[in-house]
Design a protein around this motif. Structure first.
Motif, PDB file in Angstrom:
ATOM      1  N   TYR A   1     -45.872  12.289 -24.632  1.00  0.00           N
ATOM      2  CA  TYR A   1     -44.770  13.060 -25.209  1.00  0.00           C
ATOM      3  C   TYR A   1     -44.114  12.193 -26.276  1.00  0.00           C
ATOM      4  N   ALA A   2     -43.920  12.765 -27.452  1.00  0.00           N
ATOM      5  CA  ALA A   2     -43.530  11.961 -28.618  1.00  0.00           C
ATOM      6  C   ALA A   2     -42.141  11.353 -28.497  1.00  0.00           C
ATOM      7  N   ASP A   3     -41.204  12.105 -27.913  1.00  0.00           N
ATOM      8  CA  ASP A   3     -39.810  11.662 -27.848  1.00  0.00           C
ATOM      9  C   ASP A   3     -39.433  11.213 -26.446  1.00  0.00           C
ATOM     10  N   LEU A   4     -38.386  10.404 -26.370  1.00  0.00           N
ATOM     11  CA  LEU A   4     -37.757  10.169 -25.080  1.00  0.00           C
ATOM     12  C   LEU A   4     -37.239  11.497 -24.551  1.00  0.00           C
ATOM     13  N   LEU A   5     -37.426  11.749 -23.264  1.00  0.00           N
ATOM     14  CA  LEU A   5     -36.885  12.947 -22.638  1.00  0.00           C
ATOM     15  C   LEU A   5     -35.630  12.577 -21.862  1.00  0.00           C
ATOM     16  N   PHE A   6     -34.536  13.242 -22.188  1.00  0.00           N
ATOM     17  CA  PHE A   6     -33.305  13.095 -21.419  1.00  0.00           C
ATOM     18  C   PHE A   6     -33.297  14.220 -20.379  1.00  0.00           C
ATOM     19  N   ILE A   7     -33.177  13.876 -19.104  1.00  0.00           N
ATOM     20  CA  ILE A   7     -33.096  14.879 -18.043  1.00  0.00           C
ATOM     21  C   ILE A   7     -31.737  14.760 -17.379  1.00  0.00           C
ATOM     22  N   THR A   8     -31.007  15.873 -17.342  1.00  0.00           N
ATOM     23  CA  THR A   8     -29.638  15.832 -16.836  1.00  0.00           C
ATOM     24  C   THR A   8     -29.270  17.158 -16.177  1.00  0.00           C
ATOM     25  N   ASP A   9     -28.504  17.190 -15.091  1.00  0.00           N
ATOM     26  CA  ASP A   9     -28.058  16.061 -14.303  1.00  0.00           C
ATOM     27  C   ASP A   9     -28.871  16.074 -13.014  1.00  0.00           C
ATOM     28  N   ALA A  10     -29.473  14.938 -12.695  1.00  0.00           N
ATOM     29  CA  ALA A  10     -30.346  14.867 -11.537  1.00  0.00           C
ATOM     30  C   ALA A  10     -29.832  13.911 -10.467  1.00  0.00           C
ATOM     31  N   ALA A  11     -28.565  13.511 -10.571  1.00  0.00           N
ATOM     32  CA  ALA A  11     -28.092  12.485  -9.633  1.00  0.00           C
ATOM     33  C   ALA A  11     -26.647  12.625  -9.175  1.00  0.00           C
ATOM     34  N   ILE A  12     -25.816  13.385  -9.875  1.00  0.00           N
ATOM     35  CA  ILE A  12     -24.386  13.395  -9.529  1.00  0.00           C
ATOM     36  C   ILE A  12     -23.880  14.787  -9.165  1.00  0.00           C
ATOM     37  N   ASN A  13     -24.015  15.749 -10.084  1.00  0.00           N
ATOM     38  CA  ASN A  13     -23.448  17.085  -9.872  1.00  0.00           C
ATOM     39  C   ASN A  13     -24.467  17.983  -9.173  1.00  0.00           C
ATOM     40  N   ILE A  14     -24.170  18.370  -7.945  1.00  0.00           N
ATOM     41  CA  ILE A  14     -25.161  19.040  -7.103  1.00  0.00           C
ATOM     42  C   ILE A  14     -25.408  20.476  -7.554  1.00  0.00           C
ATOM     43  N   HIS A  15     -24.360  21.286  -7.576  1.00  0.00           N
ATOM     44  CA  HIS A  15     -24.468  22.676  -8.027  1.00  0.00           C
ATOM     45  C   HIS A  15     -23.401  22.910  -9.100  1.00  0.00           C
ATOM     46  N   PRO A  16     -23.623  22.410 -10.312  1.00  0.00           N
ATOM     47  CA  PRO A  16     -22.581  22.498 -11.348  1.00  0.00           C
ATOM     48  C   PRO A  16     -22.300  23.931 -11.777  1.00  0.00           C
ATOM     49  N   ASP A  17     -20.996  24.239 -11.958  1.00  0.00           N
ATOM     50  CA  ASP A  17     -20.629  25.549 -12.499  1.00  0.00           C
ATOM     51  C   ASP A  17     -20.714  25.492 -14.022  1.00  0.00           C
ATOM     52  N   LEU A  18     -20.351  26.575 -14.683  1.00  0.00           N
ATOM     53  CA  LEU A  18     -20.515  26.659 -16.133  1.00  0.00           C
ATOM     54  C   LEU A  18     -19.704  25.591 -16.861  1.00  0.00           C
ATOM     55  N   THR A  19     -18.460  25.393 -16.431  1.00  0.00           N
ATOM     56  CA  THR A  19     -17.616  24.388 -17.080  1.00  0.00           C
ATOM     57  C   THR A  19     -18.212  22.994 -16.942  1.00  0.00           C
ATOM     58  N   THR A  20     -18.702  22.678 -15.744  1.00  0.00           N
ATOM     59  CA  THR A  20     -19.327  21.377 -15.522  1.00  0.00           C
ATOM     60  C   THR A  20     -20.594  21.236 -16.340  1.00  0.00           C
ATOM     61  N   LYS A  21     -21.379  22.314 -16.427  1.00  0.00           N
ATOM     62  CA  LYS A  21     -22.612  22.252 -17.214  1.00  0.00           C
ATOM     63  C   LYS A  21     -22.308  22.001 -18.694  1.00  0.00           C
ATOM     64  N   ALA A  22     -21.224  22.575 -19.183  1.00  0.00           N
ATOM     65  CA  ALA A  22     -20.849  22.320 -20.579  1.00  0.00           C
ATOM     66  C   ALA A  22     -20.579  20.832 -20.791  1.00  0.00           C
ATOM     67  N   ASP A  23     -19.910  20.192 -19.829  1.00  0.00           N
ATOM     68  CA  ASP A  23     -19.665  18.751 -19.921  1.00  0.00           C
ATOM     69  C   ASP A  23     -20.969  17.972 -19.820  1.00  0.00           C
ATOM     70  N   ILE A  24     -21.866  18.401 -18.928  1.00  0.00           N
ATOM     71  CA  ILE A  24     -23.167  17.742 -18.771  1.00  0.00           C
ATOM     72  C   ILE A  24     -23.934  17.768 -20.082  1.00  0.00           C
ATOM     73  N   VAL A  25     -23.951  18.940 -20.731  1.00  0.00           N
ATOM     74  CA  VAL A  25     -24.649  19.072 -22.015  1.00  0.00           C
ATOM     75  C   VAL A  25     -24.006  18.186 -23.072  1.00  0.00           C
ATOM     76  N   GLN A  26     -22.677  18.223 -23.166  1.00  0.00           N
ATOM     77  CA  GLN A  26     -21.986  17.422 -24.185  1.00  0.00           C
ATOM     78  C   GLN A  26     -22.176  15.933 -23.941  1.00  0.00           C
ATOM     79  N   ASN A  27     -22.127  15.507 -22.695  1.00  0.00           N
ATOM     80  CA  ASN A  27     -22.346  14.095 -22.380  1.00  0.00           C
ATOM     81  C   ASN A  27     -23.718  13.630 -22.847  1.00  0.00           C
TER      82      ASN A  27
END
Length: 270
Positions: A136-162
């Protein structure tokens, strides 16, 4: 690290940065202690080892690791190690925090403490696996696989922005962000497709910035241009995603470990 790696660019960058101090929480096994010492030897940062001093010295002696000249801050046990390591960062005596041989939840409990003793900010904390995946040509960022168990929409927005901010912070520019689900159509039967659609609209309206965001996308059409073509998906993200946002922790954890153990990918947890 042997052989060429997509991480090499960061190793070069780190060596050209001003040296910082890293607090290592509970480096009481050979893997965590040797990794910290190797990074110090290569000039990435200076160390503060936080943990039971006798155990750290015993591990060093057993594995012939040289800890002479390295500061050790004694702690009673792993919980204590986490709290003191975070305190080192809060006080300004250290600028980086590294996990040793303690459970992630022990370290995170100290990091997100709400009594003014933690590193919590107004944005939800999240985790990113930076994965160097063969073929795979690029580094793959996978998020979130370690902290937020069942993130809601607001949390997912933060996950994406982070994750987007991390991509920029590492000098990788504007990322292509795929919001993963099992299918690429929006359907009320699969809630993650609804959240993906909402996150895309949030990006359109400037609530998420700095990246090209698309979804829902299934994993195949997020990382394979051929799969995206077969499905008739026309998107600047489909087939060449750089950030994969998973529906929940279980999906992300399994994806990251699958890539590591079955595809030979290298992973760095941030």
């Amino acid at each position: 690290m042997s052989g060429s790696s997509l991480y090499d660019q960061f190793i070069t960058l780190a060596k050209n940065q001003a040296k910082r101090v890293c607090a290592v929480a509970h480096p009481c096994d050979e893997v965590s202690l040797s990794a910290a010492l190797e990074a110090r030897e290569q000039g990435f940062f200076d160390l503060v080892l936080v943990g039971p001093e006798s155990r750290i010295k015993a591990v060093a002696a057993e594995h012939q690791l040289d800890i002479s000249g390295v500061q050790i801050v004694n702690a009673a046990h792993s919980h204590d190690s986490a709290e003191i390591a975070v305190r080192e960062v809060m006080s300004g005596r250290a600028e980086l925090l590294m996990k040793g041989s303690l459970h992630t939840d022990e370290l995170m409990h100290a990091v997100v403490a709400t009594d003014g003793k933690g590193l919590r900010t107004e944005r939800r904390l999240s985790h990113v696996f930076l994965m160097d995946v063969p073929n795979y040509a690029d580094l793959l960022f996978i998020t979130d696989a370690a902290i937020n168990i069942h993130p809601d929409l607001t949390t997912k927005a933060d996950i994406v922005q982070n994750a987007i901010d991390l991509h920029h912070g590492l000098g990788l520019g504007e990322p292509r962000v795929a919001l993963l689900s099992a299918v690429e159509q929006v359907t009320a039967k699969i809630p993650s497709t609804l959240e993906a659609a909402a996150l895309c609209k949030m990006a359109d309206r400037g609530q998420i910035t700095g990246g090209l965001v698309d979804g829902p996308l299934a994993l195949d059409n997020a990382i394979s241009e051929e799969a995206a073509k077969i499905k008739g998906i026309h998107s600047p993200v489909a087939g060449k995603a750089q950030i994969l946002v998973v529906p929940d922790l279980e999906a992300g954890n399994m994806l990251a470990k699958n890539l590591s153990f079955m595809s030979g990918a290298k992973a760095a947890g941030i």
